[in-house]
Scaffold this motif. Structure first.
Motif, mmCIF file in Angstrom:
data_model
loop_
_atom_site.group_PDB
_atom_site.id
_atom_site.type_symbol
_atom_site.label_atom_id
_atom_site.label_comp_id
_atom_site.label_asym_id
_atom_site.label_seq_id
_atom_site.Cartn_x
_atom_site.Cartn_y
_atom_site.Cartn_z
ATOM 1 N N LEU A 236 0.842 -1.195 0.000
ATOM 2 C CA LEU A 236 0.000 0.000 0.000
ATOM 3 C C LEU A 236 0.878 1.245 0.000
ATOM 4 O O LEU A 236 0.565 2.248 -0.647
ATOM 5 C CB LEU A 236 -0.907 -0.001 1.237
ATOM 6 N N THR A 237 1.987 1.166 0.722
ATOM 7 C CA THR A 237 2.964 2.254 0.801
ATOM 8 C C THR A 237 4.355 1.680 0.549
ATOM 9 O O THR A 237 4.538 0.457 0.544
ATOM 10 C CB THR A 237 2.938 2.929 2.189
ATOM 11 N N PRO A 238 5.351 2.539 0.399
ATOM 12 C CA PRO A 238 6.721 2.045 0.202
ATOM 13 C C PRO A 238 7.380 1.490 1.459
ATOM 14 O O PRO A 238 8.557 1.145 1.426
ATOM 15 C CB PRO A 238 7.471 3.290 -0.286
ATOM 16 N N LEU A 239 6.644 1.368 2.578
ATOM 17 C CA LEU A 239 7.246 0.863 3.807
ATOM 18 C C LEU A 239 7.432 -0.647 3.788
ATOM 19 O O LEU A 239 8.371 -1.182 4.367
ATOM 20 C CB LEU A 239 6.394 1.267 5.016
ATOM 21 N N GLU A 240 6.549 -1.351 3.104
ATOM 22 C CA GLU A 240 6.576 -2.814 3.139
ATOM 23 C C GLU A 240 7.746 -3.378 2.334
ATOM 24 O O GLU A 240 8.222 -2.770 1.386
ATOM 25 C CB GLU A 240 5.259 -3.366 2.577
ATOM 26 N N GLY A 241 8.206 -4.560 2.724
ATOM 27 C CA GLY A 241 9.148 -5.286 1.894
ATOM 28 C C GLY A 241 10.540 -5.369 2.460
ATOM 29 O O GLY A 241 10.767 -5.755 3.609
ATOM 30 N N LEU A 242 11.532 -5.010 1.632
ATOM 31 C CA LEU A 242 12.939 -5.156 1.973
ATOM 32 C C LEU A 242 13.365 -4.164 3.060
ATOM 33 O O LEU A 242 12.728 -3.130 3.258
ATOM 34 C CB LEU A 242 13.798 -4.925 0.728
ATOM 35 N N VAL A 243 14.455 -4.473 3.731
ATOM 36 C CA VAL A 243 15.082 -3.504 4.643
ATOM 37 C C VAL A 243 15.637 -2.370 3.793
ATOM 38 O O VAL A 243 16.214 -2.589 2.726
ATOM 39 C CB VAL A 243 16.212 -4.170 5.447
ATOM 40 N N MET A 244 15.460 -1.132 4.252
ATOM 41 C CA MET A 244 15.888 0.027 3.472
ATOM 42 C C MET A 244 16.785 0.936 4.304
ATOM 43 O O MET A 244 17.139 0.608 5.431
ATOM 44 C CB MET A 244 14.660 0.779 2.948
ATOM 45 N N THR A 246 16.255 3.869 5.773
ATOM 46 C CA THR A 246 15.663 4.329 7.038
ATOM 47 C C THR A 246 14.328 3.668 7.342
ATOM 48 O O THR A 246 13.701 3.982 8.354
ATOM 49 C CB THR A 246 15.449 5.859 7.006
ATOM 50 N N ARG A 247 13.861 2.747 6.471
ATOM 51 C CA ARG A 247 12.570 2.082 6.668
ATOM 52 C C ARG A 247 12.758 0.642 7.117
ATOM 53 O O ARG A 247 13.692 -0.033 6.713
ATOM 54 C CB ARG A 247 11.754 2.091 5.368
ATOM 55 N N THR A 248 11.807 0.173 7.907
ATOM 56 C CA THR A 248 11.881 -1.186 8.452
ATOM 57 C C THR A 248 11.701 -2.258 7.390
ATOM 58 O O THR A 248 12.245 -3.350 7.513
ATOM 59 C CB THR A 248 10.772 -1.403 9.492
ATOM 60 N N GLY A 249 10.893 -1.977 6.347
ATOM 61 C CA GLY A 249 10.426 -3.070 5.506
ATOM 62 C C GLY A 249 9.417 -3.892 6.285
ATOM 63 O O GLY A 249 8.754 -3.395 7.205
ATOM 64 N N ASP A 250 9.269 -5.180 5.927
ATOM 65 C CA ASP A 250 8.274 -6.040 6.570
ATOM 66 C C ASP A 250 8.397 -6.000 8.087
ATOM 67 O O ASP A 250 9.499 -6.092 8.643
ATOM 68 C CB ASP A 250 8.451 -7.493 6.108
ATOM 69 N N ILE A 251 7.251 -5.892 8.746
ATOM 70 C CA ILE A 251 7.245 -5.800 10.199
ATOM 71 C C ILE A 251 5.904 -6.327 10.712
ATOM 72 O O ILE A 251 4.876 -6.220 10.037
ATOM 73 C CB ILE A 251 7.466 -4.328 10.642
ATOM 74 N N ASP A 252 5.907 -6.940 11.878
ATOM 75 C CA ASP A 252 4.663 -7.394 12.499
ATOM 76 C C ASP A 252 3.772 -6.174 12.750
ATOM 77 O O ASP A 252 4.186 -5.241 13.445
ATOM 78 C CB ASP A 252 5.006 -8.081 13.828
ATOM 79 N N PRO A 253 2.555 -6.146 12.183
ATOM 80 C CA PRO A 253 1.700 -4.956 12.345
ATOM 81 C C PRO A 253 1.400 -4.605 13.795
ATOM 82 O O PRO A 253 1.179 -3.431 14.111
ATOM 83 C CB PRO A 253 0.415 -5.335 11.601
ATOM 84 N N THR A 254 1.410 -5.601 14.683
ATOM 85 C CA THR A 254 1.076 -5.283 16.076
ATOM 86 C C THR A 254 2.214 -4.553 16.783
ATOM 87 O O THR A 254 2.038 -4.085 17.917
ATOM 88 C CB THR A 254 0.715 -6.557 16.862
ATOM 89 N N ILE A 255 3.374 -4.424 16.134
ATOM 90 C CA ILE A 255 4.432 -3.591 16.717
ATOM 91 C C ILE A 255 3.945 -2.147 16.835
ATOM 92 O O ILE A 255 4.324 -1.428 17.765
ATOM 93 C CB ILE A 255 5.715 -3.699 15.877
ATOM 94 N N TYR A 256 3.085 -1.728 15.893
ATOM 95 C CA TYR A 256 2.468 -0.399 16.012
ATOM 96 C C TYR A 256 1.781 -0.270 17.372
ATOM 97 O O TYR A 256 1.985 0.706 18.107
ATOM 98 C CB TYR A 256 1.413 -0.200 14.919
ATOM 99 N N LEU A 257 0.922 -1.251 17.685
ATOM 100 C CA LEU A 257 0.170 -1.209 18.943
ATOM 101 C C LEU A 257 1.102 -1.312 20.140
ATOM 102 O O LEU A 257 0.910 -0.636 21.157
ATOM 103 C CB LEU A 257 -0.845 -2.343 18.974
ATOM 104 N N HIS A 258 2.110 -2.166 20.025
ATOM 105 C CA HIS A 258 3.054 -2.351 21.130
ATOM 106 C C HIS A 258 3.780 -1.033 21.445
ATOM 107 O O HIS A 258 3.907 -0.655 22.617
ATOM 108 C CB HIS A 258 4.067 -3.437 20.755
ATOM 109 N N LEU A 259 4.232 -0.337 20.405
ATOM 110 C CA LEU A 259 4.928 0.931 20.624
ATOM 111 C C LEU A 259 3.993 2.005 21.174
ATOM 112 O O LEU A 259 4.412 2.868 21.950
ATOM 113 C CB LEU A 259 5.574 1.413 19.319
#
Length: 407
Positions: A236-244, A246-259
């Protein structure tokens, strides 16, 4: 060298605080001028242009993209060029997000401009700036066709199974949540360059199976069979996928909630962490791979771990995309890291001989211009470095639209 009487296209790439530009021939890619305006929207901006041996620079206020285009006009005059030159037949605008609607370059009219702005909901850092750049360029060049070339266009042809997330159907449709991808102009350009290279050697490329790795500060992968994209890593955005960078790439979505729950971070703060303070920068404090490779060679622990994470993620995508394609014929590396960092290529591909991938270490370490093969003669899978040229691709696509309009 381009024929000075050949048509030219002005390519504009508008960022939230910058405006990159290039004047070139779509026929052979020869560049007349290239430059950038930086710190748009700030009291003190800078700009520079290079045209052959001539150079010029600017320093001063750049309140908006219209002002940036006026500065570009002045810089062109400084190096003996003019934006009123009748050889300029089109202006091609890079637009990151075209949604599911725009699968090809299109002449910018009021509706297209509105759509690009509306799609800013999906790419707020990119599309709103693109509209500003379009407005500024149209004000300066009102009689030349302005063409939008979308980064997502190539990936509108993704199979539905790849384009859709397993999200609640009603929510996904209402809020246009699907895989749009990014860097599509580059992926298409590289995939076609690979196919053209092999076709010239007499190979049937109609069902060529290739994985393109666009590795820059932003990084993405694609799986392409023939001319059909089957998968891509950005979503949906350029955040998903490979490590970049300054971007995480793929990440467990619940990390949003955890943070949010544990660290008390707001949605905007989390967005900043994931997009601007993570990736290689977040892991080792560096995003420039010249610094990272030097640190790895020096045995620095944080840099070594960051490199390991980076390559591990790449290998996961390489393996999964090989299965999506039903086999593999070509791996193509492009963009700043893909083209210029032998360590990444070597660490990614070493030990994959059982899968028909054998790197020529000397060829991998050597530097050189143009498309080149870096796999060994015994390798069943061809490994290539293919310099990308998004500006040329945009210019060529814009020129086609302009010619069709004039016909």
């Amino acid at each position: 060298m381009a024929d000075p009487t050949d048509p030219r296209v002005l390519v504009i790439n508008s960022g939230s605080s910058s405006l990159k530009f290039q004047l070139l021939s779509p026929a052979d890619g020869a560049v007349d001028a290239t430059g950038i305006v930086e710190r748009v929207g700030q009291e003190q901006g800078t700009a520079r242009i290079t045209a052959g041996d001539a150079e010029s620079a600017f320093s001063g206020p750049v309140p908006d993209h219209k002002a940036a285009m006026r500065i570009v006009e002045g810089l062109f005059g400084d190096v003996g060029l003019s934006l009123s030159d009748d050889r300029i037949r089109a202006v091609g605008h890079r637009v990151v997000q075209g949604g599911a609607r725009y699968s090809a370059p299109v002449l910018i009219d009021k509706q297209v401009r509105w759509d690009i702005h509306d799609l800013g909901k999906l790419a707020p850092l990119h599309n709103y700036a693109a509209v500003d750049g379009i407005d500024g360029a149209q004000a300066l060049l009102p009689d030349v066709p302005h063409v939008a070339v979308f980064d997502t266009a190539f990936f509108t042809a993704l199979p539905e199974a790849a384009a859709n997330y397993a999200l609640n159907r009603e929510l996904a449709q209402r809020y246009r949540v699907r895989r749009y991808g990014a860097h599509g102009t580059s992926h298409h350009f590289v995939a076609r360059a690979v196919a053209d290279h092999l076709a010239a050697q007499g190979r049937d490329v109609s069902a060529l199976r290739q994985i393109v790795l666009h590795l820059g500060n932003g990084a993405s992968a694609s799986a392409v069979r023939g001319e059909q994209p089957l998968e891509t890593s950005m979503g949906l955005t350029p955040l998903e996928g490979l490590v970049m960078g300054t971007r995480t790439g793929d990440i467990d979505p619940t990390i949003y909630l955890h943070l949010h729950r544990q660290a008390g971070l707001s949605a905007d703060e989390i967005d900043t962490v994931l997009n601007k303070r993570s990736g290689m920068m977040g892991m080792c404090g560096m995003s420039d791979f010249r610094d990272i490779t030097a640190a790895v060679e020096a045995g620095e622990e944080a840099a070594t771990l960051a490199m390991d994470v980076y390559v591990h993620r790449l290998r996961k995508y390489l393996g999964s995309y090989t299965f999506v394609l039903g086999g593999l014929d070509v791996i193509a590396f492009t963009a700043g890291i893909g083209e210029n960092v032998p360590m990444v290529r070597e660490r990614l591909l070493t030990g994959l001989e059982e899968f028909g991938i054998e790197l020529d270490l000397d060829a991998n370490a050597a530097r050189g211009p143009g498309l080149r093969v870096i796999s060994s003669p015994a390798s069943k899978v061809a490994v290539m470095i293919v310099p990308t040229d998004e500006e040329l691709s945009i210019a060529q696509q814009a020129a086609v639209v302009a010619r069709e309009l004039a016909a």
